[in-house]
Design a protein around this motif. Structure first.
Motif, PDB file in Angstrom:
ATOM      1  N   ALA A  63       0.699  -1.103  -0.047  1.00  0.00           N
ATOM      2  CA  ALA A  63       0.025   0.002  -0.187  1.00  0.00           C
ATOM      3  C   ALA A  63       0.924   1.314  -0.073  1.00  0.00           C
ATOM      4  CB  ALA A  63      -1.054  -0.131   1.215  1.00  0.00           C
ATOM      5  N   ALA A 191      -8.824  -1.510   3.364  1.00  0.00           N
ATOM      6  CA  ALA A 191      -7.918  -2.679   2.778  1.00  0.00           C
ATOM      7  C   ALA A 191      -7.516  -3.888   3.762  1.00  0.00           C
ATOM      8  CB  ALA A 191      -6.603  -1.922   2.483  1.00  0.00           C
ATOM      9  N   VAL A 203      -7.065  -7.165  -3.300  1.00  0.00           N
ATOM     10  CA  VAL A 203      -6.829  -5.962  -2.602  1.00  0.00           C
ATOM     11  C   VAL A 203      -6.258  -4.851  -3.057  1.00  0.00           C
ATOM     12  CG1 VAL A 203      -6.165  -5.266  -0.209  1.00  0.00           C
ATOM     13  CG2 VAL A 203      -7.510  -7.272  -0.483  1.00  0.00           C
ATOM     14  N   LEU A 207      -6.893  -0.840  -3.820  1.00  0.00           N
ATOM     15  CA  LEU A 207      -6.058  -0.016  -3.488  1.00  0.00           C
ATOM     16  C   LEU A 207      -5.687   0.859  -4.610  1.00  0.00           C
ATOM     17  CD1 LEU A 207      -3.669  -1.839  -0.763  1.00  0.00           C
ATOM     18  CD2 LEU A 207      -5.157   0.264  -0.378  1.00  0.00           C
TER      19      LEU A 207
END
Length: 212
Positions: A63, A191, A203, A207
């Motif tokens: 992320a 997330a 996921v 993101l």
């Protein structure tokens, strides 16, 4: 603690000298352990890393790198890097980052980062599955003293990101990162929630849609 001790309490803080702390780390039995030193005490973490911890560890790295790439933010990440201020403090966060002006401050080929020579990381992150109380307690104080700009705790069991801005020898809760401008902590928490229902590929795609 005497250096002749034959049994060491792990996953807790033990009063000892800096020299004895370093001697413990020379023991092959603790070669793969995480270690910390703060306020005249050491903490050696031997708990095995399980699936849940490892999964959240992976997602937070992805992320942050994705957000930085999309927003043209310069950073360098460190996975389980060791930082030491000789005789005073030592830390080994799960993840840490140098961001912005200090991105390239640690030269390639450096082993343990000597905080007498280099600045602390901008952001330190601990992934807490079994260590939450300590991550919110002594480790928080340790990172305040080291002078990081932000400290995050990934609370695996409660699916929460506890983020602190560190300033003036203290810290305060934040819901938007100051070192990764525009990054909402709530997006990271969602997330993590999604990882409980779907795989990391899906996921990651989610993101990407949020960060664009």
């Amino acid at each position: 603690m005497s250096s002749s001790s034959t049994q060491l309490l792990t996953d807790t803080w033990v009063t000892t000298t800096w020299d004895d702390y370093l001697r413990v780390l020379e023991d092959p039995a603790y070669e793969k352990a995480k270690s910390y030193y703060y306020n005249g005490q050491m903490r050696i973490e031997m708990s095995p890393v399980g699936n849940d911890h490892a999964s959240d560890h992976t997602i937070i790295i992805y992320a942050i790198h994705l957000f930085a790439a999309i927003n043209n933010i310069d950073l360098n990440g460190k996975d389980n890097c060791t930082y030491r201020k000789t005789g005073v403090n030592a830390a080994q966060p799960d993840v840490s980052y140098y961001i912005g002006e200090t991105t390239d401050v640690i030269p390639w080929g450096t082993g343990i980062v000597d905080l007498d020579l280099y600045p602390p990381p901008t952001l330190a992150i601990e992934v807490a599955n079994t260590s939450l109380l300590d991550d919110k307690g002594n480790k928080r104080l340790l990172y305040e003293e080291l002078g990081v700009s932000e400290y995050w705790i990934i609370d695996v069991q409660n699916v929460e990101v506890i983020a602190f801005a560190v300033e003036n020898n203290g810290s305060r809760r934040i819901r938007q990162s100051q070192v990764l401008s525009g990054l909402d902590i709530a997006v990271l928490e969602e997330a993590f929630q999604r990882t409980r229902q779907m795989n990391h590929g899906k996921v990651s795609a989610w993101l990407l849609s949020q960060f664009r």
